[in-house]
Write a protein that holds these residues in place. Structure first.
Motif, PDB file in Angstrom:
ATOM      1  N   PHE A 189       0.813  -1.086  -0.142  1.00  0.00           N
ATOM      2  CA  PHE A 189       0.158   0.015   0.088  1.00  0.00           C
ATOM      3  C   PHE A 189       1.003   1.287   0.103  1.00  0.00           C
ATOM      4  N   ASP A 190       0.309   2.319  -0.724  1.00  0.00           N
ATOM      5  CA  ASP A 190       0.658   3.787  -0.392  1.00  0.00           C
ATOM      6  C   ASP A 190      -0.004   3.802   1.077  1.00  0.00           C
ATOM      7  N   MET A 191       0.549   5.086   1.680  1.00  0.00           N
ATOM      8  CA  MET A 191      -0.180   5.386   2.549  1.00  0.00           C
ATOM      9  C   MET A 191      -1.384   6.574   2.689  1.00  0.00           C
ATOM     10  N   ASP A 192      -0.483   7.773   2.319  1.00  0.00           N
ATOM     11  CA  ASP A 192      -1.662   8.729   2.253  1.00  0.00           C
ATOM     12  C   ASP A 192      -2.525   8.933   0.988  1.00  0.00           C
ATOM     13  N   GLY A 279       5.688   7.760   0.761  1.00  0.00           N
ATOM     14  CA  GLY A 279       6.478   9.069   0.619  1.00  0.00           C
ATOM     15  C   GLY A 279       6.192  10.154   1.774  1.00  0.00           C
ATOM     16  N   GLY A 280       5.377   9.487   2.681  1.00  0.00           N
ATOM     17  CA  GLY A 280       5.293  10.259   3.872  1.00  0.00           C
ATOM     18  C   GLY A 280       6.115  10.041   5.007  1.00  0.00           C
ATOM     19  N   PHE A 281       5.861   9.938   6.272  1.00  0.00           N
ATOM     20  CA  PHE A 281       6.753   9.889   7.366  1.00  0.00           C
ATOM     21  C   PHE A 281       6.555   8.629   8.237  1.00  0.00           C
ATOM     22  N   THR A 282       7.829   8.153   8.659  1.00  0.00           N
ATOM     23  CA  THR A 282       8.044   7.025   9.342  1.00  0.00           C
ATOM     24  C   THR A 282       7.048   6.997  10.820  1.00  0.00           C
ATOM     25  N   PHE A 283       6.860   8.111  11.302  1.00  0.00           N
ATOM     26  CA  PHE A 283       6.119   8.216  12.612  1.00  0.00           C
ATOM     27  C   PHE A 283       4.722   7.504  12.557  1.00  0.00           C
ATOM     28  N   PHE A 284       4.131   8.043  11.357  1.00  0.00           N
ATOM     29  CA  PHE A 284       2.631   7.495  11.015  1.00  0.00           C
ATOM     30  C   PHE A 284       2.572   6.191  10.343  1.00  0.00           C
ATOM     31  N   ALA A 285       3.625   5.999   9.545  1.00  0.00           N
ATOM     32  CA  ALA A 285       3.611   4.579   8.756  1.00  0.00           C
ATOM     33  C   ALA A 285       3.804   3.357   9.967  1.00  0.00           C
ATOM     34  N   ASN A 286       4.736   3.585  10.919  1.00  0.00           N
ATOM     35  CA  ASN A 286       5.025   2.904  11.959  1.00  0.00           C
ATOM     36  C   ASN A 286       3.951   2.375  12.643  1.00  0.00           C
ATOM     37  N   ALA A 287       3.058   3.458  13.122  1.00  0.00           N
ATOM     38  CA  ALA A 287       1.886   3.417  13.950  1.00  0.00           C
ATOM     39  C   ALA A 287       0.665   2.788  13.222  1.00  0.00           C
ATOM     40  N   LEU A 288       0.643   2.961  11.983  1.00  0.00           N
ATOM     41  CA  LEU A 288      -0.361   2.251  11.196  1.00  0.00           C
ATOM     42  C   LEU A 288       0.011   0.743  11.094  1.00  0.00           C
ATOM     43  N   LYS A 289       1.398   0.433  10.975  1.00  0.00           N
ATOM     44  CA  LYS A 289       1.920  -0.991  10.921  1.00  0.00           C
ATOM     45  C   LYS A 289       1.416  -1.760  12.052  1.00  0.00           C
ATOM     46  N   GLU A 290       1.759  -1.093  13.228  1.00  0.00           N
ATOM     47  CA  GLU A 290       1.330  -1.639  14.552  1.00  0.00           C
ATOM     48  C   GLU A 290      -0.244  -1.774  14.834  1.00  0.00           C
ATOM     49  N   LYS A 291      -1.031  -0.870  14.248  1.00  0.00           N
ATOM     50  CA  LYS A 291      -2.542  -0.699  14.358  1.00  0.00           C
ATOM     51  C   LYS A 291      -3.220  -1.919  13.547  1.00  0.00           C
ATOM     52  N   LEU A 292      -2.688  -1.869  12.123  1.00  0.00           N
ATOM     53  CA  LEU A 292      -3.330  -2.775  11.283  1.00  0.00           C
ATOM     54  C   LEU A 292      -2.561  -4.150  11.284  1.00  0.00           C
ATOM     55  N   GLY A 293      -1.579  -4.302  11.954  1.00  0.00           N
ATOM     56  CA  GLY A 293      -0.873  -5.637  11.959  1.00  0.00           C
ATOM     57  C   GLY A 293      -0.062  -6.042  10.492  1.00  0.00           C
ATOM     58  N   LEU A 294       0.441  -4.914  10.050  1.00  0.00           N
ATOM     59  CA  LEU A 294       1.211  -4.803   8.757  1.00  0.00           C
ATOM     60  C   LEU A 294       2.509  -5.555   9.011  1.00  0.00           C
ATOM     61  N   ASP A 295       3.090  -6.287   8.195  1.00  0.00           N
ATOM     62  CA  ASP A 295       4.385  -6.668   8.077  1.00  0.00           C
ATOM     63  C   ASP A 295       5.648  -5.901   8.002  1.00  0.00           C
ATOM     64  N   TYR A 296       5.513  -4.865   7.090  1.00  0.00           N
ATOM     65  CA  TYR A 296       6.563  -3.956   6.668  1.00  0.00           C
ATOM     66  C   TYR A 296       6.098  -2.467   6.707  1.00  0.00           C
ATOM     67  N   ALA A 297       6.941  -1.698   6.962  1.00  0.00           N
ATOM     68  CA  ALA A 297       6.667  -0.232   6.722  1.00  0.00           C
ATOM     69  C   ALA A 297       7.973   0.616   6.425  1.00  0.00           C
ATOM     70  N   PHE A 298       7.552   1.322   5.281  1.00  0.00           N
ATOM     71  CA  PHE A 298       8.924   2.188   4.891  1.00  0.00           C
ATOM     72  C   PHE A 298       8.251   3.429   4.566  1.00  0.00           C
ATOM     73  N   THR A 316      17.856   8.374   2.845  1.00  0.00           N
ATOM     74  CA  THR A 316      17.240   8.366   1.535  1.00  0.00           C
ATOM     75  C   THR A 316      15.724   8.695   1.559  1.00  0.00           C
ATOM     76  N   ILE A 317      15.453   9.530   0.336  1.00  0.00           N
ATOM     77  CA  ILE A 317      14.184   9.877   0.338  1.00  0.00           C
ATOM     78  C   ILE A 317      13.404   8.824  -0.370  1.00  0.00           C
ATOM     79  N   ILE A 318      12.291   8.432   0.069  1.00  0.00           N
ATOM     80  CA  ILE A 318      11.360   7.257  -0.543  1.00  0.00           C
ATOM     81  C   ILE A 318      10.580   8.096  -1.514  1.00  0.00           C
ATOM     82  N   ASN A 319      11.163   7.889  -2.750  1.00  0.00           N
ATOM     83  CA  ASN A 319      10.366   8.622  -4.047  1.00  0.00           C
ATOM     84  C   ASN A 319       9.926   7.334  -4.873  1.00  0.00           C
TER      85      ASN A 319
END
Length: 398
Positions: A189-192, A279-298, A316-319
């Motif tokens: 998934f993309d996030m935003d 292409g957003g930010f780790t603070f939010f991606a990692n929180a969603l990973k925890e909440k939704l039970g995802l396997d990876y977050a970058f 490195t920018i995630i582009n």
């Protein structure tokens, strides 16, 4: 049995109320004779069976071999109607490929939509072999099995399907009917504006008082009008001085996209691996990973000094290119073929990721992205994608 049928191919059509045992009963009659079964097809619509098969009447039939009479008698006992006619041996046809056209709607499908879709297929020489309703209780989805001529102009067909999809507000996907269609193993998934219904950087901008400036740059970036790296650096620089604690407030109010939780629960239950590459930010991606039970977050890392954002991105920018690369790396890590990967995103920077995956879906995307992506979904909730994966009844998994 008339002797003039000896050596002929005979098409037999059976119709009537469906119930178990019909095919078994009729095939047992064929089995007892020297007649060859050459072809068959069966479907059920609204509880009514339509069964057809072709047999070759053997030249050496004996007096006791009254196959048509026995079939007629059996059909009558089964409360079915049976017709037959002699057909010519099947001629060699042009080379084609098997594709499935999935149609998924929030509202019941209309005759106008089915008419428009079938007209497009006919215009391009695409033959419909079978139509199945796949939503269990309502007429809101179809799976249309087709034979597509090799070398067809896909861009023209796609443009016409996109126009019809938007006009009727029905999501459609033309998927190759191969071994990978129902064997996906990784969802990325993309996030935003994909997992969540907002752009996090716009929320941060509002908290910093620079919302209008950043939204303008975000829109340009998502439409592919300016370079993503340049736009990210420019936008993050305007967040300098923002209290890092504000990110927790924004996180707590992030709206998930409708259907996301049920969709992820279903695919996780079925053993899929799930990742967010943003292409957003780790603070939010990692929180969603925890909440939704995802396997990876970058995602991108915001630099924080003394509890405040510095306006810089760390590492490195995630582009767009990095997103595509990370898809390949995760697939390699999990020993999954790229054909078994599904990527879902909405922005121009998601296009390389969508193209890398075996199935790339532009989800409620910008118009430019829908036109470029292989598939799109613009009208239903996230759970509608389950139909594209061949998961037609997930209610017991939710």
């Amino acid at each position: 049995m008339p002797k003039e049928l000896n050596g002929k191919d005979v098409l037999i059509k059976v119709s009537g109320p469906d119930h178990p045992g019909i095919t078994s009963e009729l095939m047992s009659i064929i089995k007892k004779t020297n007649n060859s079964l050459l072809d068959m097809g069966q479907s059920v619509t609204h509880g009514l069976l339509s069964l057809s098969f072709v047999i070759n009447i053997a030249n050496e039939n004996t007096e006791q071999d009254h196959v048509l009479k026995d079939l007629l008698f059996a059909a009558n006992n089964l409360n079915l109607t049976l017709d037959y006619k002699v057909v010519e041996p099947k001629a060699k046809s042009q080379k084609t490929e098997k594709f499935i056209l999935n149609c998924v709607s929030v509202e019941p499908l209309s005759a106008a939509f089915v008419c428009d879709i079938s007209t497009i297929l006919s215009k391009h020489g695409i033959n419909i072999k079978r139509i199945d309703k796949v939503s269990p209780n309502e007429f809101k989805s179809l799976e249309i099995s087709t034979q597509v001529p090799i070398g067809m102009n896909w861009q023209e067909v796609k443009a016409e399907l996109l126009k019809t999809s938007n006009g009727h507000q029905v999501d459609v996907a033309f998927l190759k009917d191969d071994i990978f269609r129902r064997s996906k193993r990784l969802i990325v998934f993309d996030m935003d504006s994909t997992l969540i219904q907002t752009e996090v950087i716009d929320e941060l901008a509002d908290a910093c008082g620079v919302g209008d400036e950043i939204r303008k740059i975000t829109e340009e970036a998502m439409n592919g009008e300016i370079d993503f790296d340049e736009s990210l650096i420019k936008r993050v620089s305007k967040l300098k001085g923002l209290e890092a604690s504000k990110m927790k407030d924004i996180l707590d109010s992030l709206p998930l996209t409708p259907g996301v939780e049920d969709f992820i629960h279903t695919i996780k239950t079925l053993g899929y691996k799930v990742a967010v590459i943003s292409g957003g930010f780790t603070f939010f991606a990692n929180a969603l990973k925890e909440k939704l039970g995802l396997d990876y977050a970058f995602a991108n890392e915001l630099e924080i000094v003394n509890g405040k954002l510095t306006g810089n991105v760390v590492g490195t920018i995630i582009n767009a290119e990095q997103k595509a690369l990370l898809v390949k790396l995760i697939a390699q890590q999990e020993s999954i073929s790229l054909e078994q990967v599904v990527a879902i995103g909405d922005g121009a920077n998601d296009l390389p990721m969508l193209a890398t995956a075996g199935l790339g879906i532009a989800f409620h995307a910008k118009e430019v992205v829908k036109k470029e992506a292989e598939q799109h979904m613009s009208h239903g909730p996230m759970t509608s994608i389950l139909y594209f994966l061949g998961i037609t009844d997930s209610s017991e998994l939710l």
